[in-house]
Design a protein around this motif. Structure first.
Motif, PDB file in Angstrom:
ATOM      1  N   TYR A   1     -25.920 120.054   1.689  1.00 56.08           N
ATOM      2  CA  TYR A   1     -24.612 119.485   1.374  1.00 56.08           C
ATOM      3  C   TYR A   1     -23.752 119.355   2.625  1.00 56.08           C
TER       4      TYR A   1
ATOM      5  N   ALA B   1     -19.533 118.060   3.741  1.00 51.86           N
ATOM      6  CA  ALA B   1     -18.193 117.739   3.242  1.00 51.86           C
ATOM      7  C   ALA B   1     -17.512 116.773   4.199  1.00 51.86           C
TER       8      ALA B   1
ATOM      9  N   ILE C   1     -17.634 127.121  -0.186  1.00 51.57           N
ATOM     10  CA  ILE C   1     -16.923 125.927   0.266  1.00 51.57           C
ATOM     11  C   ILE C   1     -16.709 125.977   1.776  1.00 51.57           C
TER      12      ILE C   1
ATOM     13  N   ILE D   1     -19.888 125.128   3.692  1.00 50.62           N
ATOM     14  CA  ILE D   1     -20.217 123.695   3.663  1.00 50.62           C
ATOM     15  C   ILE D   1     -19.320 122.926   4.623  1.00 50.62           C
ATOM     16  N   ILE D   2     -18.016 123.187   4.564  1.00 51.19           N
ATOM     17  CA  ILE D   2     -17.079 122.463   5.427  1.00 51.19           C
ATOM     18  C   ILE D   2     -17.321 122.803   6.891  1.00 51.19           C
TER      19      ILE D   2
ATOM     20  N   SER E   1     -20.217 120.921   8.502  1.00 49.21           N
ATOM     21  CA  SER E   1     -20.202 119.473   8.289  1.00 49.21           C
ATOM     22  C   SER E   1     -19.785 118.704   9.528  1.00 49.21           C
TER      23      SER E   1
ATOM     24  N   LEU F   1     -21.905 121.639  -7.509  1.00 48.91           N
ATOM     25  CA  LEU F   1     -22.113 120.633  -6.467  1.00 48.91           C
ATOM     26  C   LEU F   1     -23.027 119.509  -6.958  1.00 48.91           C
ATOM     27  N   PRO F   2     -22.821 118.289  -6.436  1.00 50.42           N
ATOM     28  CA  PRO F   2     -21.761 117.837  -5.523  1.00 50.42           C
ATOM     29  C   PRO F   2     -20.444 117.639  -6.260  1.00 50.42           C
TER      30      PRO F   2
ATOM     31  N   TYR G   1     -11.618 116.995   0.125  1.00 50.64           N
ATOM     32  CA  TYR G   1     -12.963 116.838   0.677  1.00 50.64           C
ATOM     33  C   TYR G   1     -13.900 116.279  -0.394  1.00 50.64           C
TER      34      TYR G   1
ATOM     35  N   ILE H   1     -17.632 116.590  -1.225  1.00 53.11           N
ATOM     36  CA  ILE H   1     -18.880 117.301  -0.944  1.00 53.11           C
ATOM     37  C   ILE H   1     -20.010 116.537  -1.619  1.00 53.11           C
TER      38      ILE H   1
END
Length: 262
Positions: A41, A43, A175, A178-179, A182, A201-202, A212, A214
């Motif tokens: 994943y 973001a 979260i 993931i961010i 990214s 998710l997503p 964001y 994702i």
């Protein structure tokens, strides 16, 4: 040592080795840490003030607030709707003509439920372009579909997005990972299957004042630790076959020796 006993020992050990692909594969699965998701994943911040971001955002997450007419069909609904074909036809007619009256009691019930769950309707795999604001009136007998602009759908989708500050600490960590992963060369985050929030998710998400998106960035075909155990088990099973062969050789050799001595 009596060579018959040696042959018996070799045969027993060899026989125990033969099913090794099964029990070593199972042991590897049972003792391995939690598996990772097959999805990677990433973001991306969304600017709802730009048309390009609106389109990408709605394409990725618009289903949160939008019902597609193809979902109401015997092929796709799997018994979820009472009169799927009539319901689908009513939605498509409303999108084309602005409104439609519905006599079928099952379709009226279907349409009430759809309108309660989704704010918009579209014809994703048909010939009707765009998004339409859906309203169902008079107990389902009157359906209206008004053309909705892309920014309206995007903002409605954003309103449904989870808020970072309302999530649990574990969900926030997912979260954040993931961010934080990214950007840069090693793009994307592959979470464990049991990490908090993975089942959502997503999805879009608000962190502070930033929205964001994702989405799935990549996919990994992972057969898990059981495959490694299975491969190792094949090698052990091959050793087992060799041991059984040696056991047979030793046993037959001992028999020939006994026969010659007799």
């Amino acid at each position: 040592m009596d060579r018959r006993r040696v042959a018996l020992l070799l045969a027993v050990v060899g026989a125990l080795c033969l099913p090794a692909p099964l029990y070593l594969g199972w042991a590897a699965d049972a003792t391995a840490p939690p598996a990772q998701s097959s999805q990677i994943y990433a973001a991306e911040p969304v600017d709802l003030g730009t048309i390009s971001d609106q389109k990408q955002f709605v394409d990725a997450h618009g289903s949160e607030v939008t019902f597609s007419a193809h979902q109401a069909s015997e092929r796709y609904s799997a018994g979820e709707y009472r009169s799927p074909n009539v319901t689908r036809a009513a939605l498509k007619t409303a999108m084309r003509e602005g409104s439609v009256t519905v006599d079928d009691a099952g379709a009226r019930a279907d349409l009430r439920e759809i309108a309660a769950d989704d704010e918009f309707v579209r014809d994703a795999y048909g010939d009707i372009a765009g998004y339409y604001r859906l309203s169902v009136e008079e107990n389902g007998s009157l359906v209206r579909a008004e053309n909705g602009s892309l920014d309206v759908v995007a903002n409605a989708t954003a309103e449904q997005a989870p808020r970072y500050e309302e999530l649990s600490a574990g969900e926030q960590r997912t979260i954040d990972r993931i961010i934080d992963n990214s950007s840069g060369n090693d793009l994307g985050y592959r979470p464990l299957v049991n990490e908090p929030f993975v089942d959502q998710l997503p999805t879009p998400v608000w962190r502070g004042e930033t929205l964001y998106s994702i989405s799935v960035y990549g996919h990994v075909d992972d057969f898990g630790p059981g495959l490694g155990g299975f491969v190792a088990g094949i090698a052990v099973a091959a050793v087992g076959l060799v041991l059984l062969f040696l056991a047979a050789v030793v046993y037959l050799s001992e028999r020939r020796t006994d026969s010659a001595g007799g």
